[in-house]
Write a protein that holds these residues in place. Structure first.
Motif, mmCIF file in Angstrom:
data_model
loop_
_atom_site.group_PDB
_atom_site.id
_atom_site.type_symbol
_atom_site.label_atom_id
_atom_site.label_comp_id
_atom_site.label_asym_id
_atom_site.label_seq_id
_atom_site.Cartn_x
_atom_site.Cartn_y
_atom_site.Cartn_z
ATOM 1 N N UNK A 103 27.588 46.486 46.466
ATOM 2 C CA UNK A 103 27.691 47.919 46.752
ATOM 3 C C UNK A 103 28.832 48.218 47.727
ATOM 4 N N UNK A 104 28.934 47.442 48.778
ATOM 5 C CA UNK A 104 29.923 47.713 49.825
ATOM 6 C C UNK A 104 31.351 47.610 49.295
ATOM 7 N N UNK A 105 31.604 46.654 48.421
ATOM 8 C CA UNK A 105 32.983 46.377 48.003
ATOM 9 C C UNK A 105 33.315 46.883 46.600
ATOM 10 N N UNK A 106 32.388 47.583 45.951
ATOM 11 C CA UNK A 106 32.607 47.995 44.565
ATOM 12 C C UNK A 106 33.755 48.995 44.411
ATOM 13 N N UNK A 107 33.716 50.095 45.138
ATOM 14 C CA UNK A 107 34.760 51.121 44.999
ATOM 15 C C UNK A 107 36.130 50.583 45.417
ATOM 16 N N UNK A 108 36.274 49.922 46.581
ATOM 17 C CA UNK A 108 37.589 49.361 46.937
ATOM 18 C C UNK A 108 38.116 48.387 45.886
ATOM 19 N N UNK A 109 37.219 47.600 45.308
ATOM 20 C CA UNK A 109 37.660 46.625 44.312
ATOM 21 C C UNK A 109 38.181 47.315 43.057
ATOM 22 N N UNK A 110 37.512 48.379 42.599
ATOM 23 C CA UNK A 110 37.971 49.060 41.391
ATOM 24 C C UNK A 110 39.282 49.804 41.620
ATOM 25 N N UNK A 111 39.455 50.355 42.825
ATOM 26 C CA UNK A 111 40.725 51.001 43.151
ATOM 27 C C UNK A 111 41.842 49.964 43.215
ATOM 28 N N UNK A 112 41.522 48.746 43.662
ATOM 29 C CA UNK A 112 42.516 47.676 43.698
ATOM 30 C C UNK A 112 42.937 47.286 42.289
ATOM 31 N N UNK A 113 41.978 47.302 41.344
ATOM 32 C CA UNK A 113 42.331 47.003 39.958
ATOM 33 C C UNK A 113 43.304 48.034 39.410
ATOM 34 N N UNK A 114 43.052 49.300 39.738
ATOM 35 C CA UNK A 114 43.952 50.373 39.290
ATOM 36 C C UNK A 114 45.352 50.167 39.866
ATOM 37 N N UNK A 115 45.434 49.627 41.076
ATOM 38 C CA UNK A 115 46.723 49.455 41.756
ATOM 39 C C UNK A 115 47.449 48.185 41.327
ATOM 40 N N UNK A 116 46.727 47.067 41.290
ATOM 41 C CA UNK A 116 47.378 45.770 41.066
ATOM 42 C C UNK A 116 47.402 45.337 39.601
ATOM 43 N N UNK A 117 46.593 45.966 38.770
ATOM 44 C CA UNK A 117 46.556 45.586 37.363
ATOM 45 C C UNK A 117 45.346 44.745 37.038
ATOM 46 N N UNK A 118 44.855 44.900 35.785
ATOM 47 C CA UNK A 118 43.614 44.250 35.379
ATOM 48 C C UNK A 118 43.730 42.736 35.356
ATOM 49 N N UNK A 119 44.847 42.211 34.844
ATOM 50 C CA UNK A 119 44.938 40.757 34.670
ATOM 51 C C UNK A 119 44.820 40.032 36.005
ATOM 52 N N UNK A 120 45.545 40.474 37.012
ATOM 53 C CA UNK A 120 45.517 39.797 38.310
ATOM 54 C C UNK A 120 44.192 39.997 39.028
ATOM 55 N N UNK A 121 43.680 41.230 39.022
ATOM 56 C CA UNK A 121 42.494 41.498 39.822
ATOM 57 C C UNK A 121 41.241 40.900 39.188
ATOM 58 N N UNK A 122 41.120 41.004 37.880
ATOM 59 C CA UNK A 122 39.955 40.416 37.217
ATOM 60 C C UNK A 122 39.992 38.894 37.333
ATOM 61 N N UNK A 123 41.184 38.303 37.263
ATOM 62 C CA UNK A 123 41.301 36.856 37.461
ATOM 63 C C UNK A 123 40.829 36.468 38.857
ATOM 64 N N UNK A 124 41.226 37.234 39.871
ATOM 65 C CA UNK A 124 40.805 36.956 41.251
ATOM 66 C C UNK A 124 39.291 37.022 41.382
ATOM 67 N N UNK A 125 38.703 38.050 40.780
ATOM 68 C CA UNK A 125 37.259 38.210 40.843
ATOM 69 C C UNK A 125 36.557 37.004 40.227
ATOM 70 N N UNK A 126 37.003 36.589 39.044
ATOM 71 C CA UNK A 126 36.323 35.528 38.318
ATOM 72 C C UNK A 126 36.408 34.189 39.040
ATOM 73 N N UNK A 127 37.581 33.862 39.587
ATOM 74 C CA UNK A 127 37.742 32.582 40.276
ATOM 75 C C UNK A 127 36.852 32.525 41.517
ATOM 76 N N UNK A 128 36.836 33.601 42.296
ATOM 77 C CA UNK A 128 36.046 33.576 43.529
ATOM 78 C C UNK A 128 34.553 33.570 43.249
#
Length: 443
Positions: free
Chosen positions: A76-101
């Motif tokens: 809950x705490x990090x959901x909105x910031x994370x989705x805004x980061x995807x909009x900024x940095x792009x799906x491929x990089x941000x989704x990859x970061x999420x999956x690895x961590x």
């Protein structure tokens, strides 16, 4: 994803439309289903680990409920910031970061040795995974016109029931690795099911295309058709309502959708985390428990596909979300009064059908009238508020089980959440006409 499937939502399609949707679907949907499969499996495999882990670590039902639910606080705490980061940095990089961590942290669950390490790692898993699901929902709006969204959102969401249909028996078998190389079966479960997410996250960095204009696997004509269709829909949305990020996050409609999603998620995770223990109480082995637990999700998978196709074909969304929620409430309430194992599983299977039919169509409601950064923020907010029920639902059942020694009353209390959500859907009059604006009416 055949031509007949694509034509289901309306009349005959042009060759360029058919070829474009086919190309997008074969490129993206199987990969995203696989990614979400491991995401969801890593999130809920705790339910199977608990069959042996709870006794070995002396976890009470309430400790287990806290650990299962605290995931959703970090989420809950990090959901909105994370989705805004995807909009900024792009799906491929941000989704990859999420999956690895999340894959690394999920595997580290094998190191849990007591109550606090359990809580900390579950919280960090929620932090790591925040943004993945709403990010994919947003990502699919970059590629699919509104007419196609229910079926392909449902196709992506198929990973949820399928992760249990396949993952439950596998998890049951992994528990039998107890003692191999000095590790417990539940430790092997976390390690073996966490590693694929790390590997797939690395592939994601290179495989996903951020936007259609960068897709070298689409022809120039296909890109032109898709761009024209999506621009027409965007213009129709903005003509009807154009919200800033702040306006979207404070919109009564977004808040109402968040509460509806809260009721849905409470039912989903209340079942997901506790169903293996409910089934195990029938006197089954771990492997048998895995197969029986998969039954509601198998039926839910089939129902989900058919319900999404029906929603697209009829171009109706509200009843397709509200009716399954009410069905879920009735089935959960009925299951709390049943004592026969077969009758209980029939009721829980009906509840599973209702849950996944809701999931198939729900996300067409907010994506029908939101776009851009407002959509990124609002989708994340709806998902994050809704997923707080991932704490409340499992905790409710755990609290009742510790107090009474059984889960029956907990299931009855859990039924209240989808009941209220279903009533809110119909009371809110969530209109979806804008969703199909800007395109020819072929019916």
């Amino acid at each position: 994803m055949s031509q007949s499937t694509i034509a289901a939502a309306g009349g005959a399609k042009s060759d360029i439309e058919t070829s474009t949707i086919n190309a997008i679907s074969w490129r993206l949907i199987p990969f995203l289903i696989l990614a979400y499969f491991f995401s969801y499996l890593d999130r809920v495999n705790l339910g199977f680990a608990a069959l042996t882990m709870n006794a070995e670590l002396k976890f009470t039902p309430l400790i287990f409920a806290w650990g299962a639910g605290i995931f959703f606080i970090g989420y809950f705490i990090f959901e909105v910031p994370s989705n805004l980061a995807l909009e900024k940095f792009g799906a491929s990089r941000w989704i990859a970061r999420i999956m690895v961590t999340w894959g690394i942290i999920s595997a580290l669950m094998a190191t849990v040795s007591g109550e606090w390490s359990f809580y900390i790692l579950r919280f960090l898993l929620g932090v790591a995974e925040a943004g993945f699901f709403p990010g994919i929902i947003l990502y699919l709006t970059y590629w699919y016109p509104a007419e196609y969204r229910a079926r392909f959102l449902a196709a992506f969401a198929l990973a949820v029931p399928v992760s249990t249909v396949i993952g439950a028996p596998i998890s049951g078998y992994l528990l039998n690795l107890d003692g191999v190389m000095g590790l417990k079966g539940w430790q092997w479960l976390f390690i073996i099911e966490g590693i694929p997410s790390v590997l797939l996250g690395i592939v994601t960095w290179f495989y996903l295309t951020d936007k259609p204009e960068r897709a070298d696997w689409l022809s120039a004509d296909q890109k032109a058709w898709l761009s024209a269709r999506l621009k027409a829909e965007l213009a129709a949305k903005q003509a009807a309502t154009h919200l800033t990020l702040g306006q979207a996050l404070s919109s009564p409609k977004v808040i109402a959708l968040s509460l509806i999603y809260f009721g849905f998620v409470g039912a989903l995770y209340g079942m997901q985390f506790w169903l293996p223990q409910i089934v195990k109480a029938f006197g089954l082995t771990n492997v048998q428990t895995g197969f029986v637990t998969a039954i509601p999700y198998l039926f839910g998978t089939v129902a989900m596909i058919l319900w999404a196709r029906h929603s697209d074909a009829t171009r109706e969304r509200v009843a397709h979300v509200g009716a399954p929620l009410l069905l879920t409430a009735i089935a959960l309430g009925a299951s709390s009064y049943l004592t026969d194992p077969t009758a209980t599983m029939v009721a829980l299977t009906i509840a599973g059908i209702g849950v996944f039919c809701t999931f198939a169509v729900f996300w067409t409601l907010p994506t029908a009238w939101l776009s851009g950064t407002a959509a990124a923020g609002a989708i994340a907010l709806i998902n994050s508020i809704g997923n707080l029920a991932g704490f409340g639902g499992p905790y409710l059942i755990g609290w009742v089980k510790e107090a009474t020694g059984n889960t029956s009353t907990g299931l009855l209390g859990l039924a209240i959440l989808p009941l209220i959500a279903g009533l809110l859907v119909f009371a809110g009059q969530h209109k979806s006409a804008v969703e199909f604006a800007g395109q020819p009416q072929e019916r």
